[in-house]
Design an enzyme around this catalytic site. Structure first.
Site, PDB file in Angstrom:
ATOM      1  N   CYS A   1       2.409  14.468 -10.546  1.00  0.00           N
ATOM      2  CA  CYS A   1       2.417  13.725 -11.789  1.00  0.00           C
ATOM      3  C   CYS A   1       1.747  12.244 -11.808  1.00  0.00           C
ATOM      4  CB  CYS A   1       4.007  13.315 -12.238  1.00  0.00           C
ATOM      5  SG  CYS A   1       4.996  14.669 -12.480  1.00  0.00           S
TER       6      CYS A   1
ATOM      7  N   ASP B   1      -0.667 -21.320  13.945  1.00  0.00           N
ATOM      8  CA  ASP B   1      -1.306 -22.744  14.137  1.00  0.00           C
ATOM      9  C   ASP B   1      -0.002 -23.708  14.287  1.00  0.00           C
ATOM     10  OD1 ASP B   1      -2.398 -24.988  12.781  1.00  0.00           O
ATOM     11  OD2 ASP B   1      -1.171 -24.918  11.184  1.00  0.00           O
TER      12      ASP B   1
ATOM     13  N   ASP C   1      -0.374 -22.680   7.326  1.00  0.00           N
ATOM     14  CA  ASP C   1       0.390 -23.328   6.300  1.00  0.00           C
ATOM     15  C   ASP C   1      -0.250 -22.907   5.121  1.00  0.00           C
ATOM     16  OD1 ASP C   1      -2.187 -24.694   6.007  1.00  0.00           O
ATOM     17  OD2 ASP C   1      -1.066 -26.603   6.775  1.00  0.00           O
TER      18      ASP C   1
END
Length: 763
Positions: free
Chosen positions: A24, A430, A629
């Site tokens: 479907c 980081d 960030d």
């Protein structure tokens, strides 16, 4: 739910009803993909959603018409609130009604068929009359779906059910009308209205249970939508006025009282309070809010009252953006799901072929009456092979997994990211703002006689009171928190790159680096040893002199987040290589890495070169997750196999990474990877059982057990299941098919019990 990623295109979300299997999904996608202006289509069986990216000029009515022509219902979802829309509720209600009606009727038909107590001449006509509304009213959805597929030259689950039940029904109707013909031809003149009716009833039961279970998978979205407050206290012309939240405008001042929800996003302009932000961050501890702090719509104000200026309303609020991100993730496809869709596209035609082969084999070599056994085996193969479970295996797990992530403040952008995350080999972190707090803190102070530590701090803060330098603000804030009095300086002069000169209480104050001390001719001999230790720790060192005499050494540093060491330890225990990437100098980077327990350090890297470091690892064959960030780390996040953005719901953070950690908490990395692994494991379990179920039961339905029971020697206790000759009862085939779908959805729902692992740092 319109969206806009590309100015030239828009995304529209549709609610599609009537989809029941992967075939479907494929047909709905194909009906939309070739229309003018359509850029991309993603259809999700579990959420009953179709997300279409199209040009602004594309005709929406043509999109609706194409899906309707394919045999499905469709409506535009105009807002997030429409997710649990009227169409899906109507379909569930209709399924319930049709299921109850067909089950009760089928039970009566079966009872009449199996007992001789009510044996009268027109009994066959009564059975026919009872079975007809089940076949053509309760089963109408199957005929509509099958017709829609036939018009497109395709076949799907509806085709299997429609053909299978129609065969049993029409054969029985023919026997009612022409009993002597069937008796004379030796074809058997039994009636199978009970079989056709009960199959439809059991399949509708499976659809209804499946629909209810699928509704539970999207619980996260429903909870998010339920967070929205309906009204806000606006301050207009000096008076407090309660207004609908839809009427709030950007720039307006709103008042929030204790126990109330923050209506929209903004910045505190007056007052102080503690706010529960756990619905976004998963963090149970309240967050203190004072003037200048941002507040987020739908968070709960706990203690004091405050006023805030509105910065975002409507679709621009953090909550609305999160709802859209989670909604899009739940509607997305993982690569493993695309494979299942392709298989399903070939599966249904193959099953129909197997069913016809089964029919002709048993018609030729089956026990008498061979036509009846051939017909029943034909029906059993068609019914048991319906690929519902295959179509639900992946999307239900993705919906529950991404929803569970949102509950813990982890936004997973799409199913592909969810699947890729479990393949990570290296986590690159980081430093500033990711491993560390992202702001300087006063970590050390060493005072020299005759100055005490408090006196040195008081004079340093007084000298810095007029400075706007981040280090100065840190010192002043620290002294205020200690409750020390820092008078205003009588004179103040900033010395860029060196420090400051100031006059405080008639004393000459100099605060700055070692270069400034040398220029002033101030002897730092007593402080140099202390300074050297602090420099080796990567800290920023300031010398304080009073009247040209060294008074103290102050050290400031961006400190490690409290959960950093435990998170790194957990990542290493999970088998990942952990690397720190930073633009800071090697000495400072090494000190932070040692504190966090990280062995690999890449320092002195410019922001624009961070992506190159990711590429180097990828060339080594590593699958890299970059954690940053979401602002200066954007190129590296984009280059990594998985970009994990630390943030608090900012635009950049939510747009950049494949995964956004709303809390900015490193433990979220461990949770995200653990959740990804568990979700993919669930998907593989679902696919295994969906495939295994068909591989095992289709041969049984086709009559593979006949050679063992060809003498009609099936034990009496098993004859309801396998008859006399080992042929599977078509009604039980329908029950097994329904059970397989419910089992897959239920297995996915187990993910709702997922809990983050408690972290402990290595000692």
């Amino acid at each position: 739910m319109p969206g806009n990623d590309n100015p030239a295109t828009v995304k529209t979300t549709f609610s599609v009803s009537g989809m029941s299997c992967a075939s479907c999904v494929s047909r709905v996608e194909k009906s939309l993909q070739n229309l003018p202006g359509v850029v991309s289509v993603s259809v999700n069986l579990a959420s009953s959603r179709a997300v279409v990216e199209h040009t602004v000029e594309a005709d929406t009515s043509a999109l609706l018409r194409a899906v309707t022509d394919a045999g499905y219902g469709i409506e535009v979802v105009t807002a997030e609130e429409g997710r649990e829309d009227a169409a899906s509720l109507r379909e569930m209600s209709q399924l319930r009604t049709q299921f109850i009606f067909s089950l009760c009727t089928a039970a009566v038909v079966m009872l009449l068929s199996m007992t001789d107590l009510l044996n009268f001449g027109w009994k066959p006509y009564l059975l026919w009359a009872l079975a007809t509304p089940v076949q053509f009213w309760a089963g109408l959805r199957f005929y509509r779906g099958a017709w829609g597929a036939l018009k497109h030259g395709a076949a799907d689950m509806n085709t299997l059910i429609a053909v299978g039940t129609s065969a049993a029904y029409l054969y029985s109707a023919a026997v009612v009308l022409f009993p002597h013909f069937f008796a004379a031809a030796g074809m058997g003149h039994g009636l199978y209205f009970d079989t056709s009716s009960m199959i439809i009833a059991l399949i509708l039961m499976g659809r209804f249970l499946e629909s209810r279970a699928r509704g539970q998978t999207s619980e996260a979205i429903k909870k998010l939508i339920g967070l929205r407050p309906n009204t806000a206290n606006a301050v207009r012309d000096g008076k407090e006025v309660e207004v609908p939240v839809e009427q709030v405008a950007v720039g307006e001042i709103l008042l929030v009282k204790p126990g109330e929800k923050v209506p929209v996003d903004g910045v505190v302009s007056e007052g102080y309070s503690a706010v529960d932000e756990s619905m976004f961050t998963g963090e149970s501890m309240p967050v203190e809010k004072k003037q200048g702090d941002s507040v987020t719509g739908a968070t709960l104000n706990l203690t004091g009252s405050f006023k805030f200026r509105v910065t975002r309303v409507g679709r621009d609020t953090v909550l609305s953006r999160i709802i859209r991100l989670v909604d899009e993730a739940q509607g997305s496809k993982a690569p493993i799901q695309r494979m299942a869709d392709i298989i399903a596209g070939y599966f249904v035609p193959a099953v129909i072929a197997i069913a016809f082969i089964t029919f002709f084999i048993w018609l030729i070599i089956g026990p008498q009456p061979s036509f009846v056994y051939a017909l029943l085996n034909f029906v059993a193969v068609l019914i048991i092979a319906c690929p519902c479970a295959l179509g639900l295996a992946t999307p239900t797990a993705i919906i529950v997994g991404t929803g569970k992530g949102a509950q813990y403040g982890i936004l997973i952008k799409n199913g592909e990211a969810l699947e890729r995350t479990q393949s990570i080999t290296t986590v690159m972190l980081d430093k500033t703002g990711t491993l560390t707090q992202g702001r300087p803190l006063l970590t050390d102070i060493k005072a020299f006689p005759p100055f005490s530590q408090d006196e040195a701090l008081r004079l340093a803060a007084a000298a810095e009171r007029n400075s706007e330098h981040p280090l100065a603000l840190t010192i002043v804030s620290f002294v205020r928190e200690k409750g020390l009095d820092a008078p205003a300086p009588s004179t103040f002069r900033a010395l860029p790159g060196l420090g400051i000169d100031a006059g405080v209480e008639g004393r000459s104050i100099t605060l700055g680096n070692s270069t400034l001390m040398r220029e002033r001719g101030i002897d730092t001999g007593a402080a140099d040893k202390e300074a050297e230790v602090l420099w080796n720790q990567g800290k920023t060192v300031l010398f304080l002199s009073v009247d040209n005499r060294i008074a103290a050494v102050l050290a400031l540093a961006d400190t490690l987040k409290p959960e950093a060491a435990a998170s790194v330890s957990a990542l290493k225990n999970m088998g990942f290589r952990v690397v720190m990437l930073t633009g800071d100098n090697a000495r400072a980077a090494g000190y932070i890495a040692a504190q966090a327990g990280i062995d690999g350090v890449i320092a002195d890297v410019l922001p624009e070169n961070k992506s190159s470091e990711v590429i180097k690892l990828q060339k080594e064959g590593q699958v890299v997750a970059m954690v940053g960030d979401g602002i200066n780390d954007a190129p590296a996040l984009a280059q990594a196999d998985i970009g994990i953005a630390m943030g608090t719901g900012t635009d950049v953070a939510m747009e950049t990474g494949d995964i956004t950690l709303m809390r900015g908490d490193l433990s979220g990395i461990v949770t995200a990877i653990s959740l990804s692994r568990q979700t993919v494991k669930t998907i593989k379990q679902n696919l295994f059982w969906a495939f295994a179920y068909n591989v095992i039961l289709i041969p049984v339905a086709a009559g593979i057990l006949y050679p063992f029971f060809s003498a009609g020697n099936v034990p009496p206790g098993l004859q309801f299941i396998f008859g006399r000759y080992g042929f599977l009862n078509p009604m039980l085939a329908a029950l097994a098919m329904a059970a397989s779908s419910v089992t897959v959805v239920s297995n996915s729902l187990r993910l709702r019990g997922f809990k983050p692992v408690a972290l402990t740092a290595e000692k």
